[in-house]
Design a protein around this motif. Structure first.
Motif, PDB file in Angstrom:
ATOM      1  N   HIS A 165      52.958  66.315   7.814  1.00  0.00           N
ATOM      2  CA  HIS A 165      54.387  66.106   8.059  1.00  0.00           C
ATOM      3  C   HIS A 165      54.996  67.445   8.455  1.00  0.00           C
ATOM      4  CE1 HIS A 165      54.823  62.057   6.266  1.00  0.00           C
ATOM      5  NE2 HIS A 165      53.868  62.442   5.446  1.00  0.00           N
ATOM      6  N   VAL A 166      56.190  67.407   9.048  1.00  0.00           N
ATOM      7  CA  VAL A 166      56.945  68.619   9.361  1.00  0.00           C
ATOM      8  C   VAL A 166      58.078  68.713   8.355  1.00  0.00           C
ATOM      9  CG1 VAL A 166      58.269  69.861  11.103  1.00  0.00           C
ATOM     10  CG2 VAL A 166      56.411  68.345  11.819  1.00  0.00           C
ATOM     11  N   LEU A 167      58.219  69.886   7.712  1.00  0.00           N
ATOM     12  CA  LEU A 167      59.260  70.078   6.705  1.00  0.00           C
ATOM     13  C   LEU A 167      60.587  70.469   7.340  1.00  0.00           C
ATOM     14  CD1 LEU A 167      57.267  72.091   4.031  1.00  0.00           C
ATOM     15  CD2 LEU A 167      57.948  69.684   3.922  1.00  0.00           C
ATOM     16  N   THR A 168      61.680  70.095   6.657  1.00  0.00           N
ATOM     17  CA  THR A 168      63.012  70.536   7.045  1.00  0.00           C
ATOM     18  C   THR A 168      63.147  72.018   6.719  1.00  0.00           C
ATOM     19  OG1 THR A 168      63.867  69.893   4.881  1.00  0.00           O
ATOM     20  CG2 THR A 168      64.069  68.261   6.661  1.00  0.00           C
ATOM     21  N   ALA A 169      64.226  72.637   7.150  1.00  0.00           N
ATOM     22  CA  ALA A 169      64.426  74.073   6.933  1.00  0.00           C
ATOM     23  C   ALA A 169      64.437  74.434   5.446  1.00  0.00           C
ATOM     24  CB  ALA A 169      65.720  74.523   7.589  1.00  0.00           C
ATOM     25  N   ASP A 170      64.961  73.553   4.591  1.00  0.00           N
ATOM     26  CA  ASP A 170      64.996  73.857   3.152  1.00  0.00           C
ATOM     27  C   ASP A 170      63.665  73.571   2.460  1.00  0.00           C
ATOM     28  OD1 ASP A 170      64.908  71.086   2.931  1.00  0.00           O
ATOM     29  OD2 ASP A 170      66.940  70.906   2.162  1.00  0.00           O
ATOM     30  N   LYS A 171      62.738  72.986   3.171  1.00  0.00           N
ATOM     31  CA  LYS A 171      61.373  72.706   2.714  1.00  0.00           C
ATOM     32  C   LYS A 171      61.287  71.731   1.542  1.00  0.00           C
ATOM     33  CE  LYS A 171      59.533  76.812   4.771  1.00  0.00           C
ATOM     34  NZ  LYS A 171      60.290  76.640   5.954  1.00  0.00           N
ATOM     35  N   LEU A 220      62.272  68.287   2.051  1.00  0.00           N
ATOM     36  CA  LEU A 220      62.032  66.982   2.676  1.00  0.00           C
ATOM     37  C   LEU A 220      61.260  67.178   3.964  1.00  0.00           C
ATOM     38  CD1 LEU A 220      65.575  65.349   2.480  1.00  0.00           C
ATOM     39  CD2 LEU A 220      63.593  64.732   1.112  1.00  0.00           C
ATOM     40  N   THR A 221      60.693  66.075   4.442  1.00  0.00           N
ATOM     41  CA  THR A 221      60.070  66.098   5.759  1.00  0.00           C
ATOM     42  C   THR A 221      61.085  65.601   6.779  1.00  0.00           C
ATOM     43  OG1 THR A 221      59.248  63.846   5.564  1.00  0.00           O
ATOM     44  CG2 THR A 221      57.814  65.605   4.733  1.00  0.00           C
ATOM     45  N   LEU A 222      60.813  65.831   8.048  1.00  0.00           N
ATOM     46  CA  LEU A 222      61.735  65.369   9.089  1.00  0.00           C
ATOM     47  C   LEU A 222      61.848  63.845   9.120  1.00  0.00           C
ATOM     48  CD1 LEU A 222      60.959  67.780  12.062  1.00  0.00           C
ATOM     49  CD2 LEU A 222      62.791  67.913  10.363  1.00  0.00           C
ATOM     50  N   CYS A 223      60.838  63.141   8.595  1.00  0.00           N
ATOM     51  CA  CYS A 223      60.916  61.677   8.542  1.00  0.00           C
ATOM     52  C   CYS A 223      61.558  61.182   7.244  1.00  0.00           C
ATOM     53  CB  CYS A 223      59.533  61.051   8.725  1.00  0.00           C
ATOM     54  SG  CYS A 223      58.412  61.313   7.335  1.00  0.00           S
ATOM     55  N   GLY A 224      61.931  62.118   6.341  1.00  0.00           N
ATOM     56  CA  GLY A 224      62.639  61.747   5.118  1.00  0.00           C
ATOM     57  C   GLY A 224      61.797  61.637   3.865  1.00  0.00           C
ATOM     58  N   VAL A 225      60.505  61.938   3.946  1.00  0.00           N
ATOM     59  CA  VAL A 225      59.644  61.886   2.763  1.00  0.00           C
ATOM     60  C   VAL A 225      59.928  63.108   1.898  1.00  0.00           C
ATOM     61  CG1 VAL A 225      57.248  62.018   1.964  1.00  0.00           C
ATOM     62  CG2 VAL A 225      57.832  60.585   3.914  1.00  0.00           C
ATOM     63  N   MET A 274      56.814  64.186  14.075  1.00  0.00           N
ATOM     64  CA  MET A 274      56.518  64.864  15.328  1.00  0.00           C
ATOM     65  C   MET A 274      57.573  64.567  16.388  1.00  0.00           C
ATOM     66  SD  MET A 274      54.070  66.655  14.366  1.00  0.00           S
ATOM     67  CE  MET A 274      53.725  67.495  15.894  1.00  0.00           C
ATOM     68  N   LYS A 275      58.081  63.332  16.426  1.00  0.00           N
ATOM     69  CA  LYS A 275      59.147  62.985  17.376  1.00  0.00           C
ATOM     70  C   LYS A 275      60.423  63.760  17.058  1.00  0.00           C
ATOM     71  CE  LYS A 275      57.690  58.470  18.955  1.00  0.00           C
ATOM     72  NZ  LYS A 275      58.031  57.045  19.067  1.00  0.00           N
ATOM     73  N   ALA A 276      60.773  63.862  15.766  1.00  0.00           N
ATOM     74  CA  ALA A 276      61.970  64.602  15.360  1.00  0.00           C
ATOM     75  C   ALA A 276      61.813  66.089  15.680  1.00  0.00           C
ATOM     76  CB  ALA A 276      62.245  64.403  13.872  1.00  0.00           C
ATOM     77  N   PHE A 277      60.623  66.630  15.460  1.00  0.00           N
ATOM     78  CA  PHE A 277      60.353  68.033  15.773  1.00  0.00           C
ATOM     79  C   PHE A 277      60.473  68.274  17.280  1.00  0.00           C
ATOM     80  CE2 PHE A 277      57.216  71.396  16.808  1.00  0.00           C
ATOM     81  CZ  PHE A 277      57.854  72.450  16.179  1.00  0.00           C
ATOM     82  N   GLN A 278      59.914  67.369  18.061  1.00  0.00           N
ATOM     83  CA  GLN A 278      59.989  67.484  19.527  1.00  0.00           C
ATOM     84  C   GLN A 278      61.459  67.454  19.984  1.00  0.00           C
ATOM     85  OE1 GLN A 278      58.182  64.224  21.715  1.00  0.00           O
ATOM     86  NE2 GLN A 278      57.374  65.693  23.183  1.00  0.00           N
ATOM     87  N   ALA A 279      62.256  66.574  19.406  1.00  0.00           N
ATOM     88  CA  ALA A 279      63.679  66.488  19.759  1.00  0.00           C
ATOM     89  C   ALA A 279      64.404  67.778  19.363  1.00  0.00           C
ATOM     90  CB  ALA A 279      64.319  65.284  19.090  1.00  0.00           C
ATOM     91  N   ALA A 280      64.081  68.327  18.205  1.00  0.00           N
ATOM     92  CA  ALA A 280      64.703  69.572  17.758  1.00  0.00           C
ATOM     93  C   ALA A 280      64.368  70.721  18.700  1.00  0.00           C
ATOM     94  CB  ALA A 280      64.272  69.895  16.331  1.00  0.00           C
ATOM     95  N   MET A 281      63.122  70.795  19.126  1.00  0.00           N
ATOM     96  CA  MET A 281      62.705  71.858  20.045  1.00  0.00           C
ATOM     97  C   MET A 281      63.374  71.694  21.411  1.00  0.00           C
ATOM     98  SD  MET A 281      60.776  73.942  18.389  1.00  0.00           S
ATOM     99  CE  MET A 281      61.932  73.641  17.053  1.00  0.00           C
ATOM    100  N   ALA A 282      63.503  70.451  21.865  1.00  0.00           N
ATOM    101  CA  ALA A 282      64.155  70.191  23.159  1.00  0.00           C
ATOM    102  C   ALA A 282      65.625  70.582  23.110  1.00  0.00           C
ATOM    103  CB  ALA A 282      64.007  68.730  23.540  1.00  0.00           C
ATOM    104  N   SER A 283      66.292  70.343  21.976  1.00  0.00           N
ATOM    105  CA  SER A 283      67.708  70.682  21.861  1.00  0.00           C
ATOM    106  C   SER A 283      67.929  72.189  21.811  1.00  0.00           C
ATOM    107  CB  SER A 283      68.348  70.004  20.658  1.00  0.00           C
ATOM    108  OG  SER A 283      67.868  70.563  19.449  1.00  0.00           O
ATOM    109  N   MET A 284      66.928  72.931  21.333  1.00  0.00           N
ATOM    110  CA  MET A 284      67.033  74.391  21.292  1.00  0.00           C
ATOM    111  C   MET A 284      66.961  74.995  22.683  1.00  0.00           C
ATOM    112  SD  MET A 284      64.797  75.381  17.935  1.00  0.00           S
ATOM    113  CE  MET A 284      65.117  77.132  18.112  1.00  0.00           C
TER     114      MET A 284
END
Length: 62
Positions: free
Chosen positions: A17-23, A25-30, A50-60
């Motif tokens: 999973h990919v973690l949020t900035a605060d580590k 939760l995961t980007l999918c909410g787990v 992975m989809k949420a991470f890709q969207a975050a990178m695209a917005s940057m």
């Protein structure tokens, strides 16, 4: 910066999973818990993370 975490899927199988900035939760909410013990590392990735991470990178880039 984002960090990967080896958690589980809904069936309990290991999955990256990919973690949020605060580590917490995961980007999918787990909620982050301890990594699954007694198993080999996962070779699968959480598609919603992975989809949420890709969207975050695209917005940057915008």
């Amino acid at each position: 910066m984002h960090e990967m975490w080896c958690g589980t899927d809904t069936s309990g199988e290991p999955m990256w999973h990919v973690l949020t900035a605060d580590k917490d939760l995961t980007l999918c909410g787990v909620e982050k818990r301890e990594e699954p013990g007694g198993r080999e590392k996962a070779d699968r990735h959480c598609l919603p993370c992975m989809k949420a991470f890709q969207a975050a990178m695209a917005s940057m880039k915008s």
